[in-house]
Design a protein around this motif. Structure first.
Motif, short mmCIF file in Angstrom:
data_model
loop_
_atom_site.label_atom_id
_atom_site.label_comp_id
_atom_site.label_asym_id
_atom_site.label_seq_id
_atom_site.Cartn_x
_atom_site.Cartn_y
_atom_site.Cartn_z
N PRO A 93 0.82 -1.22 0.00
CA PRO A 93 0.00 0.00 0.00
C PRO A 93 0.85 1.28 0.00
O PRO A 93 0.46 2.29 -0.58
CB PRO A 93 -0.82 -0.11 1.29
CG PRO A 93 -0.89 -1.58 1.56
CD PRO A 93 0.43 -2.12 1.09
N CYS A 94 2.01 1.22 0.63
CA CYS A 94 2.90 2.39 0.65
C CYS A 94 3.50 2.62 -0.74
O CYS A 94 3.59 3.76 -1.19
CB CYS A 94 4.02 2.18 1.67
SG CYS A 94 3.42 1.89 3.35
N LEU A 95 3.90 1.55 -1.38
CA LEU A 95 4.46 1.68 -2.73
C LEU A 95 3.40 2.19 -3.69
O LEU A 95 3.70 2.97 -4.60
CB LEU A 95 5.01 0.34 -3.20
CG LEU A 95 6.12 -0.26 -2.37
CD1 LEU A 95 6.54 -1.61 -2.92
CD2 LEU A 95 7.30 0.66 -2.28
N TYR A 131 8.59 12.96 -0.08
CA TYR A 131 8.73 11.58 0.40
C TYR A 131 7.99 11.34 1.72
O TYR A 131 7.92 10.21 2.19
CB TYR A 131 10.21 11.22 0.58
CG TYR A 131 10.96 11.13 -0.70
CD1 TYR A 131 11.02 9.93 -1.42
CD2 TYR A 131 11.60 12.24 -1.24
CE1 TYR A 131 11.70 9.85 -2.62
CE2 TYR A 131 12.28 12.17 -2.44
CZ TYR A 131 12.32 10.98 -3.13
OH TYR A 131 13.00 10.90 -4.32
N ASP A 132 7.47 12.40 2.31
CA ASP A 132 6.80 12.29 3.61
C ASP A 132 5.71 11.22 3.65
O ASP A 132 5.71 10.39 4.56
CB ASP A 132 6.22 13.65 4.02
CG ASP A 132 6.74 14.11 5.36
OD1 ASP A 132 7.71 13.51 5.87
OD2 ASP A 132 6.17 15.09 5.89
N THR A 178 6.86 3.60 7.87
CA THR A 178 7.14 3.57 9.31
C THR A 178 5.95 3.01 10.08
O THR A 178 6.10 2.13 10.94
CB THR A 178 7.49 4.99 9.82
OG1 THR A 178 8.62 5.47 9.07
CG2 THR A 178 7.83 4.98 11.29
N ARG A 179 4.76 3.52 9.78
CA ARG A 179 3.54 3.05 10.46
C ARG A 179 3.31 1.57 10.18
O ARG A 179 3.06 0.78 11.09
CB ARG A 179 2.35 3.89 9.99
CG ARG A 179 1.02 3.49 10.60
CD ARG A 179 -0.14 4.34 10.08
NE ARG A 179 -0.27 4.26 8.63
CZ ARG A 179 -0.03 5.26 7.78
NH1 ARG A 179 0.36 6.43 8.22
NH2 ARG A 179 -0.16 5.09 6.48
N CYS A 191 4.15 -7.21 12.61
CA CYS A 191 3.98 -8.48 13.35
C CYS A 191 2.71 -8.52 14.21
O CYS A 191 2.55 -9.45 15.00
CB CYS A 191 5.21 -8.74 14.21
SG CYS A 191 6.72 -8.92 13.24
N ARG A 192 1.85 -7.54 14.05
CA ARG A 192 0.63 -7.50 14.86
C ARG A 192 -0.13 -8.82 14.71
O ARG A 192 -0.41 -9.28 13.61
CB ARG A 192 -0.25 -6.34 14.44
CG ARG A 192 -1.52 -6.26 15.28
CD ARG A 192 -2.28 -5.02 15.02
NE ARG A 192 -1.55 -3.95 15.76
CZ ARG A 192 -1.84 -2.67 15.64
NH1 ARG A 192 -2.78 -2.27 14.84
NH2 ARG A 192 -1.16 -1.79 16.34
N GLY A 193 -0.42 -9.45 15.83
CA GLY A 193 -1.16 -10.70 15.84
C GLY A 193 -0.33 -11.94 15.59
O GLY A 193 -0.86 -13.05 15.55
N LEU A 194 0.98 -11.76 15.40
CA LEU A 194 1.87 -12.91 15.17
C LEU A 194 2.80 -13.08 16.37
O LEU A 194 3.08 -12.12 17.07
CB LEU A 194 2.71 -12.71 13.92
CG LEU A 194 1.98 -12.65 12.58
CD1 LEU A 194 2.97 -12.38 11.46
CD2 LEU A 194 1.23 -13.93 12.31
N PRO A 195 3.32 -14.31 16.53
CA PRO A 195 4.28 -14.53 17.64
C PRO A 195 5.60 -13.84 17.38
O PRO A 195 5.97 -13.55 16.30
CB PRO A 195 4.45 -16.05 17.68
CG PRO A 195 3.95 -16.57 16.39
CD PRO A 195 3.04 -15.52 15.82
#
Length: 149
Positions: A111-113, A130-131, A138-139, A145-149
């Motif tokens: 999505p960033c690209l 580039y902001d 960064t976000r 890794c949200r939701g992953l071990p």
């Protein structure tokens, strides 16, 4: 139409060559990959800050996006002409993410690209164009890794 077919074929060819030449990194937990990439980024930030030769803390703060642009350039994610390199991003993912995390990395960063797909990125003293990219990366990296071990 023909140009897009050529681009797709070229991208697939590059990915096949990479997968043959570059072995996939070993399987690791997402948090380990995150930590390793974070350390790498912090090292690159230090190098870029020194190379850019900021004269004050204020200048360093004002040009923090330029520092991140430098990091992305050193990682070959931004070409020397200042444009994004989707092909190089694919290579970066293949080199740094184990097979089990490649889809996750693509979902996280594509999505960033897409923010800059087909757009010309203007050059300016404070790298403000580039902001949106830097903030998105960064976000999204923080949530990798949200939701992953």
């Amino acid at each position: 139409m023909m140009e897009s077919v050529k681009a797709i074929v070229l991208t697939l060819t590059i990915l096949v060559v990479i997968s043959i030449v570059t072995p996939a990194p070993p399987e690791r937990k997402c948090r380990t990959v995150f930590t390793d990439l974070n350390k790498r980024e912090l090292q690159q930030i230090n190098v870029c800050t020194k190379e850019l030769g900021y004269k004050s803390g204020r200048e360093k703060s004002q040009k923090s996006t330029c520092t991140m642009k430098c990091v992305l350039t050193k990682e070959s994610l931004i070409k020397p002409d200042g444009q994004l390199s989707a092909e190089q991003f694919d290579i970066y993912v293949m080199e740094h993410f184990p097979p089990s995390l490649i889809d996750r990395a693509n979902e996280t960063f594509n999505p960033c690209l897409a923010l800059f797909d087909g757009k010309n990125i203007e050059q300016d003293e404070f790298c403000k164009s580039y902001d949106p990219l830097v903030k998105c990366l960064t976000r999204n990296f923080a949530n990798l890794c949200r939701g992953l071990p």
